[in-house]
Design a protein around this motif. Sequence first.
Motif, PDB file in Angstrom:
ATOM      1  N   UNK A  28      43.861  24.184   1.210  1.00 35.67           N
ATOM      2  CA  UNK A  28      43.842  23.633   2.557  1.00 35.67           C
ATOM      3  C   UNK A  28      44.988  22.718   2.898  1.00 35.67           C
ATOM      4  N   UNK A  29      45.539  22.034   1.886  1.00 33.06           N
ATOM      5  CA  UNK A  29      46.536  21.004   2.179  1.00 33.06           C
ATOM      6  C   UNK A  29      47.761  21.062   1.269  1.00 33.06           C
ATOM      7  N   UNK A  30      47.529  20.916  -0.028  1.00 32.10           N
ATOM      8  CA  UNK A  30      48.646  20.762  -0.965  1.00 32.10           C
ATOM      9  C   UNK A  30      49.541  21.993  -0.993  1.00 32.10           C
ATOM     10  N   UNK A  31      48.941  23.171  -1.152  1.00 29.70           N
ATOM     11  CA  UNK A  31      49.743  24.388  -1.263  1.00 29.70           C
ATOM     12  C   UNK A  31      50.716  24.581  -0.114  1.00 29.70           C
ATOM     13  N   UNK A  32      50.225  24.604   1.137  1.00 30.82           N
ATOM     14  CA  UNK A  32      51.154  24.771   2.260  1.00 30.82           C
ATOM     15  C   UNK A  32      52.201  23.671   2.356  1.00 30.82           C
ATOM     16  N   UNK A  33      51.861  22.458   1.918  1.00 31.65           N
ATOM     17  CA  UNK A  33      52.800  21.335   2.064  1.00 31.65           C
ATOM     18  C   UNK A  33      53.939  21.385   1.051  1.00 31.65           C
ATOM     19  N   UNK A  34      53.780  22.160  -0.030  1.00 34.25           N
ATOM     20  CA  UNK A  34      54.835  22.229  -1.047  1.00 34.25           C
ATOM     21  C   UNK A  34      55.428  23.633  -1.136  1.00 34.25           C
ATOM     22  N   UNK A  35      55.328  24.397  -0.058  1.00 31.88           N
ATOM     23  CA  UNK A  35      55.971  25.704  -0.002  1.00 31.88           C
ATOM     24  C   UNK A  35      55.232  26.812  -0.714  1.00 31.88           C
ATOM     25  N   UNK A  36      53.909  26.662  -0.885  1.00 30.78           N
ATOM     26  CA  UNK A  36      53.124  27.672  -1.589  1.00 30.78           C
ATOM     27  C   UNK A  36      52.029  28.236  -0.675  1.00 30.78           C
ATOM     28  N   UNK A  37      52.393  28.501   0.564  1.00 30.62           N
ATOM     29  CA  UNK A  37      51.412  28.949   1.560  1.00 30.62           C
ATOM     30  C   UNK A  37      50.766  30.270   1.158  1.00 30.62           C
ATOM     31  N   UNK A  38      51.546  31.224   0.661  1.00 31.93           N
ATOM     32  CA  UNK A  38      50.991  32.531   0.299  1.00 31.93           C
ATOM     33  C   UNK A  38      50.016  32.409  -0.866  1.00 31.93           C
ATOM     34  N   UNK A  39      50.376  31.610  -1.863  1.00 31.66           N
ATOM     35  CA  UNK A  39      49.475  31.407  -2.999  1.00 31.66           C
ATOM     36  C   UNK A  39      48.196  30.720  -2.549  1.00 31.66           C
ATOM     37  N   UNK A  40      48.330  29.746  -1.658  1.00 32.04           N
ATOM     38  CA  UNK A  40      47.155  29.029  -1.157  1.00 32.04           C
ATOM     39  C   UNK A  40      46.239  29.975  -0.390  1.00 32.04           C
ATOM     40  N   UNK A  41      46.816  30.849   0.415  1.00 35.32           N
ATOM     41  CA  UNK A  41      46.017  31.803   1.171  1.00 35.32           C
ATOM     42  C   UNK A  41      45.300  32.791   0.276  1.00 35.32           C
ATOM     43  N   UNK A  42      45.952  33.217  -0.795  1.00 37.01           N
ATOM     44  CA  UNK A  42      45.335  34.181  -1.710  1.00 37.01           C
ATOM     45  C   UNK A  42      44.193  33.537  -2.483  1.00 37.01           C
ATOM     46  N   UNK A  43      44.386  32.308  -2.944  1.00 35.64           N
ATOM     47  CA  UNK A  43      43.321  31.599  -3.654  1.00 35.64           C
ATOM     48  C   UNK A  43      42.101  31.429  -2.764  1.00 35.64           C
ATOM     49  N   UNK A  44      42.338  31.248  -1.476  1.00 38.44           N
ATOM     50  CA  UNK A  44      41.253  30.977  -0.530  1.00 38.44           C
ATOM     51  C   UNK A  44      40.661  32.248   0.084  1.00 38.44           C
ATOM     52  N   UNK A  45      41.235  33.400  -0.232  1.00 37.96           N
ATOM     53  CA  UNK A  45      40.769  34.661   0.365  1.00 37.96           C
ATOM     54  C   UNK A  45      39.345  34.981  -0.082  1.00 37.96           C
ATOM     55  N   UNK A  46      38.555  35.483   0.841  1.00 40.02           N
ATOM     56  CA  UNK A  46      37.169  35.821   0.553  1.00 40.02           C
ATOM     57  C   UNK A  46      36.980  37.344   0.549  1.00 40.02           C
ATOM     58  N   UNK A  47      36.114  37.805  -0.311  1.00 41.79           N
ATOM     59  CA  UNK A  47      35.719  39.206  -0.310  1.00 41.79           C
ATOM     60  C   UNK A  47      36.778  40.183  -0.782  1.00 41.79           C
ATOM     61  N   UNK A  48      37.715  39.738  -1.624  1.00 42.65           N
ATOM     62  CA  UNK A  48      38.707  40.678  -2.139  1.00 42.65           C
ATOM     63  C   UNK A  48      38.041  41.670  -3.092  1.00 42.65           C
ATOM     64  N   UNK A  49      38.359  42.946  -2.985  1.00 43.46           N
ATOM     65  CA  UNK A  49      37.838  43.905  -3.957  1.00 43.46           C
ATOM     66  C   UNK A  49      38.254  43.515  -5.369  1.00 43.46           C
ATOM     67  N   UNK A  50      37.420  43.821  -6.344  1.00 40.27           N
ATOM     68  CA  UNK A  50      37.687  43.415  -7.722  1.00 40.27           C
ATOM     69  C   UNK A  50      39.030  43.948  -8.229  1.00 40.27           C
ATOM     70  N   UNK A  51      39.345  45.204  -7.878  1.00 42.47           N
ATOM     71  CA  UNK A  51      40.597  45.802  -8.347  1.00 42.47           C
ATOM     72  C   UNK A  51      41.801  45.073  -7.772  1.00 42.47           C
ATOM     73  N   UNK A  52      41.746  44.744  -6.460  1.00 40.65           N
ATOM     74  CA  UNK A  52      42.850  44.037  -5.828  1.00 40.65           C
ATOM     75  C   UNK A  52      42.961  42.621  -6.386  1.00 40.65           C
ATOM     76  N   UNK A  53      41.823  41.981  -6.609  1.00 43.83           N
ATOM     77  CA  UNK A  53      41.833  40.633  -7.169  1.00 43.83           C
ATOM     78  C   UNK A  53      42.500  40.615  -8.536  1.00 43.83           C
ATOM     79  N   UNK A  54      42.210  41.632  -9.342  1.00 43.83           N
ATOM     80  CA  UNK A  54      42.831  41.729 -10.663  1.00 43.83           C
ATOM     81  C   UNK A  54      44.315  42.008 -10.543  1.00 43.83           C
ATOM     82  N   UNK A  55      44.676  42.896  -9.629  1.00 42.62           N
ATOM     83  CA  UNK A  55      46.083  43.237  -9.427  1.00 42.62           C
ATOM     84  C   UNK A  55      46.893  42.024  -8.986  1.00 42.62           C
ATOM     85  N   UNK A  56      46.287  41.179  -8.154  1.00 40.90           N
ATOM     86  CA  UNK A  56      46.969  39.982  -7.668  1.00 40.90           C
ATOM     87  C   UNK A  56      46.915  38.832  -8.663  1.00 40.90           C
ATOM     88  N   UNK A  57      46.123  38.978  -9.715  1.00 36.02           N
ATOM     89  CA  UNK A  57      46.001  37.908 -10.698  1.00 36.02           C
ATOM     90  C   UNK A  57      45.382  36.651 -10.115  1.00 36.02           C
TER      91      UNK A  57
END
Length: 270
Positions: A28-57
């Motif tokens: 919500x705060x730290x990731x976007x503020x230090x240039x990690x917006x994409x990582x922050x969004x992925x960590x916060x994503x809901x309902x990702x399929x198991x295969x995609x979640x594994x692929x994205x690590x």
Amino acid sequence: MLKDAVRSHGSELATVESNAAALALFSGTIGPSVGLKDAAGTVNAKGLPAKLSQELGVDELAHTAQQLVAALAVWQFADTAGAAAGNGTLTEAPSTTRQAWLTSHGLFVALPALLQSLSTAGSSDLPDVSRQIQRAELARAASQVALEASQSAMDAWWGLHEWKDRVRLARGRARLCGSWQWVIHNHQNHGEQKTVMTFPPAGQEKPAPPLPAEIVVLGDNIYLRWEADGRIQEDSLLFVKEGTRIEGSFVNNLGGWGSITGKRIGTCQP
């Protein structure tokens, strides 16, 4: 940048005492503020399929995000404790729950000593001179912890920053994985060579057959670098026909150059 995050979000960092709270603060705060917006969004994503979640690590990504917030929280605590000791006062010790979380990551060797120094320095039974000495030691311990935390935070930040590149490379290696029938034409001697190239899944390299020293696959582009017995060769290739064929060229340090064509003849075998 990370130092600014410690200063700007000090009040939020000072209240984190669990991995769940750390992830919430990161996404919500730290990731976007230090240039990690994409990582922050992925960590916060809901309902990702198991295969995609594994692929994205996602699990590894979340763990690294927790480490980043923990490092920033320890950094903030150490800075506060050090500043207070330098002013002749004491900062309030973290709660038992928070102390347990801060030390659970095992990344900060000097932190337990700082926590111990903080508890003993607050004793009212000590002479003034002893209290002054202990507060000086506390300030030194805080400085060491802040240094450890800053280094840990930077390591975690780089791990998160390079996450997308690792995902892209892993996806590319997955496309390349399998067996290929290659035809190599060397214009230096007008020779033609047919060979079978087998690429295992990433992380499962085997001693035979020899593999390139470097494999980079981004999208449809493939770069291979071979090194053996003083010979260096670079292949610049391209997936074509929906990834079932490969076309491109090579050049080596012996003056050889020419074309490479290939077709898939075997699927990926773990």
